[in-house]
Design a protein around this motif. Structure first.
Motif, short mmCIF file in Angstrom:
data_model
loop_
_atom_site.label_atom_id
_atom_site.label_comp_id
_atom_site.label_asym_id
_atom_site.label_seq_id
_atom_site.Cartn_x
_atom_site.Cartn_y
_atom_site.Cartn_z
N PRO A 21 0.80 -1.12 -0.01
CA PRO A 21 -0.07 0.06 -0.14
C PRO A 21 0.96 1.44 0.17
CG PRO A 21 -0.81 -1.51 1.64
CD PRO A 21 0.49 -2.01 1.20
N ALA A 22 2.05 1.20 0.39
CA ALA A 22 3.04 2.21 0.52
C ALA A 22 3.47 2.92 -1.06
CB ALA A 22 4.07 2.10 1.34
N SER A 23 3.42 1.76 -1.90
CA SER A 23 4.17 1.80 -3.17
C SER A 23 2.99 2.51 -4.30
CB SER A 23 4.73 0.64 -3.65
OG SER A 23 5.73 0.39 -2.83
N GLY A 24 3.31 3.59 -4.90
CA GLY A 24 2.56 4.21 -5.96
C GLY A 24 3.02 3.83 -7.28
N ALA A 25 4.49 3.05 -7.25
CA ALA A 25 4.80 2.50 -8.60
C ALA A 25 5.69 1.15 -8.30
CB ALA A 25 5.95 3.83 -8.85
N ASP A 72 10.81 1.10 -1.48
CA ASP A 72 10.03 0.29 -0.50
C ASP A 72 10.35 -0.99 -0.73
OD1 ASP A 72 8.41 2.40 0.43
OD2 ASP A 72 7.04 2.22 -1.25
N GLU A 73 10.69 -1.40 -1.95
CA GLU A 73 11.08 -2.99 -2.23
C GLU A 73 12.20 -3.10 -3.36
OE1 GLU A 73 12.22 -5.99 -1.33
OE2 GLU A 73 10.07 -6.20 -0.63
N CYS A 74 13.17 -3.89 -3.46
CA CYS A 74 14.18 -4.02 -4.57
C CYS A 74 14.46 -5.45 -4.67
CB CYS A 74 15.38 -2.99 -4.16
SG CYS A 74 16.69 -3.33 -5.58
#
Length: 135
Positions: A21-25, A72-74
């Motif tokens: 939910p934190a990631s818009g992309a 947020d993630e990689c």
């Protein structure tokens, strides 16, 4: 998350791990075996690596991308061994609050990976010959 694998890359699982939910992309980049390179017909690629060094370099790239772009993630996955036409040899998935950071980090990751990570590609040609390709 970084991973070196001999198995096909499961992009749906990677995308599922990246979404929040934190990631818009959420950006997915795939490097795929193409049929023609410099006018020659490719039948498949083979990848080899120095595992310990490659894992260390990939972990460094992941940490740097997270730090520089606040990701947020990689997720970085590179396939080893035989990679047939049309299949992915590398997948990079990044998630960030905004698209600009996702695009910038994804481009930086693939470009830098190709420059510094000890993974070597061997092209196999339709005429039966093969050649190690170095960036």
């Amino acid at each position: 998350m970084i991973q070196l694998t001999n198995d096909p890359i499961d992009t749906q699982t990677l995308l599922g791990k990246a979404q929040s939910p934190a990631s818009g992309a959420v950006l997915l980049f795939l490097g795929v075996t193409r049929q023609h390179t410099a006018g020659r017909e490719t039948t498949e690629l083979h990848y080899d690596t120095y595992h310990e060094m490659a894992e260390q370099q990939l972990a460094t790239l992941e940490a740097e991308a997270r730090r520089r772009w606040g990701l947020d993630e990689c997720l970085i996955v590179h396939r080893l061994g035989r990679v047939p036409l049309g299949e992915a040899s590398v997948a990079i998935v990044v998630a960030s609050p905004h698209r600009r950071e996702a695009f910038a980090s994804g481009e930086w990751l693939i470009d830098t990976l190709k420059e510094v990570v000890p993974i070597w590609k061997q092209e196999h040609w339709a005429d039966g010959s093969s050649e190690w390709v170095h960036p």
